[in-house]
Write an enzyme that holds these catalytic residues in place. Structure first.
Site, short mmCIF file in Angstrom:
data_model
loop_
_atom_site.label_atom_id
_atom_site.label_comp_id
_atom_site.label_asym_id
_atom_site.label_seq_id
_atom_site.Cartn_x
_atom_site.Cartn_y
_atom_site.Cartn_z
N GLU A 143 0.72 -1.29 -0.10
CA GLU A 143 0.00 0.02 0.18
C GLU A 143 0.87 1.33 0.09
O GLU A 143 1.79 1.36 1.15
CB GLU A 143 -1.07 -0.14 1.32
CG GLU A 143 -1.80 1.21 1.52
CD GLU A 143 -2.57 1.03 2.52
OE1 GLU A 143 -3.44 1.91 2.84
OE2 GLU A 143 -2.52 0.29 3.49
N GLU A 240 -12.10 2.24 5.05
CA GLU A 240 -11.25 2.73 6.09
C GLU A 240 -11.23 3.92 6.50
O GLU A 240 -10.25 4.75 6.02
CB GLU A 240 -9.85 2.26 5.74
CG GLU A 240 -8.63 2.37 6.85
CD GLU A 240 -7.51 1.97 6.27
OE1 GLU A 240 -6.40 1.33 6.99
OE2 GLU A 240 -6.87 2.33 5.29
#
Length: 260
Positions: A143, A240
């Site tokens: 990520e 998220e």
């Protein structure tokens, strides 16, 4: 439309972690993700998943001492053995939980080291993890994170992630594309995702600014959801974000953005 997973590290935080599984199911989510499972017995988490008919979608490799501000160790040359032990620990959890993908956080770039050494460490660790996870039938994702929220984070753009992926040379390494982070770092969200769809195996969301739920900021999520559907994205989208008030009160975005 894409499938949405509740990120239990950000949502339903008003209740204890193990109780968030039931809260996610009651809110209509069919999958969950979170930062780490390692503070809990794997059997406890598995029982909560099964009791609520939830799919375990994603968690991270061990990332050092989170409470002291560490945000990954994969680019740290002096932590290689710790990183490798973490890969084994993650696999052990994933096998029980039925988790099919694990995220690697690069970490904050260590000071005093040249670029080549830091990059080589990250590439070598990714190659090791990708190979080990492949043997267990688990995909590895990495990520890119914005350097405003985490100053000095080593992996911070899609281009850098793609370059690293090429250097690793593994067929078991993919990108986790976080819309919030990449809106801050580079923008051009729809075209970037479409151009690199084959390399993206997981997507996460939050609006910007504020990192709250869709509809609270500048990102056109209704368009992006339709775009992901149109280009054939088959993975999960992890929610998220930090709820502006409470998770339940803010879930209206699913309907208003045509996500359900």
């Amino acid at each position: 439309m894409p499938r949405f997973a509740a990120n239990l590290s950000m949502l339903f935080t008003e209740v204890d972690f193990l109780d968030r599984f039931a809260a996610a199911a009651e809110a209509g989510f069919s999958g969950v993700e979170y930062l780490f499972p390692y503070d809990f017995a794997v059997e406890e988490i598995k029982a909560r998943l099964d009791a609520n008919a939830l799919t375990q979608v994603l968690f991270n490799l061990p990332a050092g001492d989170w409470g002291k501000g560490e945000r990954g160790i994969a680019c740290h040359p002096d932590r290689v053995e710790e990183f490798r032990a973490g890969v084994d620990q993650a696999i052990a959890y994933a096998k029980v939980l039925g988790n099919k993908q694990i995220n690697c956080l690069a970490g904050i770039r260590p000071q005093g080291l040249d670029c080549a050494t830091v990059e080589k460490t990250f590439v070598d660790n990714l190659r090791y993890a990708a190979d080990k996870l492949a043997g267990a039938g688990i995909r590895l994702v990495m990520e890119a994170i914005n350097t405003r929220d985490i100053p000095g984070f080593y992996l911070s753009t899609t281009k850098q992630a793609l370059d690293i992926r090429d250097k690793v040379g593994s067929t078991n390494l993919y990108l986790q594309y976080d819309i919030y982070h990449m809106q801050i770092m580079e923008g051009d969200l729809a075209r970037t995702v479409e151009s690199n769809l084959a390399a993206i195996n997981h997507v996460q969301l939050a609006d910007n600014p504020g990192r709250n739920e869709p509809g609270t900021g500048e990102i056109n999520y209704r368009f992006l959801f339709e775009h992901l559907d149109r280009i054939g994205y088959q993975g999960w989208i992890g929610c998220e974000y930090k709820p502006l008030t409470t998770t339940t009160a803010g879930l209206g975005w699913l309907k208003t953005h045509n996500a359900i």
